[in-house]
Design an enzyme around this catalytic site. Structure first.
Site, PDB file in Angstrom:
ATOM      1  N   ASP A 162     -43.041  31.300   4.539  1.00  0.00           N
ATOM      2  CA  ASP A 162     -43.391  32.493   3.765  1.00  0.00           C
ATOM      3  C   ASP A 162     -44.657  32.191   2.961  1.00  0.00           C
ATOM      4  OD1 ASP A 162     -42.037  30.577   2.205  1.00  0.00           O
ATOM      5  OD2 ASP A 162     -41.340  32.085   0.763  1.00  0.00           O
TER       6      ASP A 162
ATOM      7  N   GLU B  48     -39.455  29.901   0.322  1.00  0.00           N
ATOM      8  CA  GLU B  48     -39.798  28.913  -0.704  1.00  0.00           C
ATOM      9  C   GLU B  48     -40.488  29.574  -1.898  1.00  0.00           C
ATOM     10  OE1 GLU B  48     -42.163  25.949  -2.932  1.00  0.00           O
ATOM     11  OE2 GLU B  48     -42.978  27.630  -1.798  1.00  0.00           O
TER      12      GLU B  48
END
Length: 432
Positions: free
Chosen positions: A95, A159
């Site tokens: 991400d 994350e």
């Protein structure tokens, strides 16, 4: 280990181009933007499947684990010959933080190349590392070196934002899918500047709400100015914090850029005319804490400071002859109310571990020098891993200057050095 060679630049850039092309769809800022990490997983799988056991073409054991639809994690293992001998590259997350194309000099959501610069959202943090470690695992799958150590790569979801729990590495740990990585060094590949990052900070987000009494500014003696209360109250809290949590001797050993800090970063109030003394306002900010202090202890102390100020609010410094925080005739006292959002602790990596020495040696050989550093940025996930018993070391090959920034880029030459460091890490651990 010569068989692993150096980074195949064309293959790396081609893969990175596909990943950055997906970056728009893996921005992580719920509820508006929920990343679909499987869009990244699919490109990694396309690279590695030809060398995987499931297609019969090679040695790589691949496990795609998703806890939320479309939001997978990927564990890839190149098996070694000695049971229990293992090393891992973890933390390459799929991400990215958000990017506003209107504020960039180039399109954040497609890879562009400017000399040595590879430009786009995620090049440094962290899709560049996803592509880099994919290329490493692909090379292992192609060349099939006889290794004693198993080499494991763990590509993770979610994350950049923890507001949706139970998606990424926390679940992999909970389900014991990473337990076998405890018997060897774990290299978390999500920092920058090619040097070992050996310390990170804890973070305590706080809110200080001030309650006074709103009144006409021409009759200041009848008001309790919430802004003045905030300024003086916070000044007192900060000075007590710095007295109780001064620079710690270990910070020098770890090379921390700053000691622990406690400061305001946001100020809000309900609004009102310029001729109204505000009756309430809120100051928010954070504590960044080096890992040699305890987060819970600091939170307890901050609450004690606030309680003490409230009890003795008559003694708090004022501003001018009619500034005050008590109106006895009206039985009113100004008040400070402290609250916290979710706090996380910092990490001091183990400087005596085999993983640390191997990373330093490899860095020195490839980059020419080794200068470990520490910052009070947070990596809460690695604290959790360290607490679970993993030997966590961290490194990364993007640029700190472009981390989470507009016009993000990394350098191809840095990524090539990253690949060389990984090869040397594997090689050194083979000699144990």
């Amino acid at each position: 280990m010569e068989s692993l060679g150096s980074l195949n630049k064309d293959s790396f850039v081609s893969l990175l181009s596909k990943l950055i092309g997906e970056s728009k769809f893996v921005q992580n800022n719920p509820p508006e933007l929920i990343p679909q990490e499987d869009r990244i997983v699919n490109h990694v799988l396309d690279s590695l499947r030809p060398y995987s056991t499931e297609t019969g073409g090679g040695p790589l054991v691949i496990n795609h684990v998703a806890y939320h639809s479309g939001r997978g994690n990927l564990i890839v293992e190149y098996p070694g010959s000695v049971p229990g001998k293992i090393l891992s590259f973890v933390g390459m997350h799929m991400d990215v933080v958000t990017a506003n194309p209107d504020e960039w000099e180039f399109d954040p959501f497609s890879l562009s190349i400017d000399g040595d610069k590879l430009r786009g959202r995620g090049t440094t943090d962290c899709l560049g590392h996803v592509a880099l470690v994919t290329e490493l695992m692909k090379r292992l799958g192609e060349t099939k070196p006889a290794l004693k150590s198993s080499v494991v790569a763990v590509f993770i979801a979610s994350e950049e934002n923890s507001s949706i729990p139970g998606v990424g590495v926390d679940m992999l740990v909970k389900d014991k899918l990473l337990d076998k990585l405890k018997s060897g060094p774990l290299f978390w590949i999500d920092t920058a500047d090619k040097q070992p990052c050996i310390g990170t900070g804890g973070m305590i987000p706080w809110k200080l709400h001030l309650t006074g009494k709103l009144f006409h500014s021409g009759l200041a003696h009848k008001a309790i100015n919430a802004m003045e209360l905030g300024m003086e109250g916070l000044k007192e809290i900060q000075s007590r914090f710095y007295r109780d949590f001064p620079p710690h001797p270990q910070e020098k050993v770890y090379g921390f850029a700053t000691p622990s800090t406690m400061k305001p970063t946001q100020w809000s109030y309900p609004g009102g005319g310029i001729n109204q003394i505000p009756g309430e306002c809120t100051i928010s900010g954070d504590v960044r804490l080096t890992p040699f202090y305890d987060v819970t202890e600091v939170m307890k102390k901050l609450q004690e400071y606030v309680d003490g100020i409230n009890t003795n609010i008559e003694n708090l410094a004022t501003r001018g002859p009619v500034s005050k925080y008590v109106l006895p005739d009206e039985n009113l006292r100004g008040r400070l109310t402290l609250s916290f959002d979710e706090a996380s602790a910092g990490v001091a990596c183990n400087l005596d571990s085999r993983g640390y020495h191997v990373l330093c040696n490899a860095t020195k050989e490839v980059v020419g020098h080794v200068k470990p550093y520490s910052i009070t940025g947070t990596l809460p996930l690695i604290r959790d891993l360290k607490d679970e018993g993993f030997d966590v070391q961290t490194s990364g090959y993007g640029l700190m200057a472009t981390y989470h920034a507009k016009n993000e880029y990394c350098l191809l030459t840095d990524m090539c050095q990253g690949f060389d460091v990984f090869v040397r890490i594997i090689s050194q651990l083979e000699q144990d």
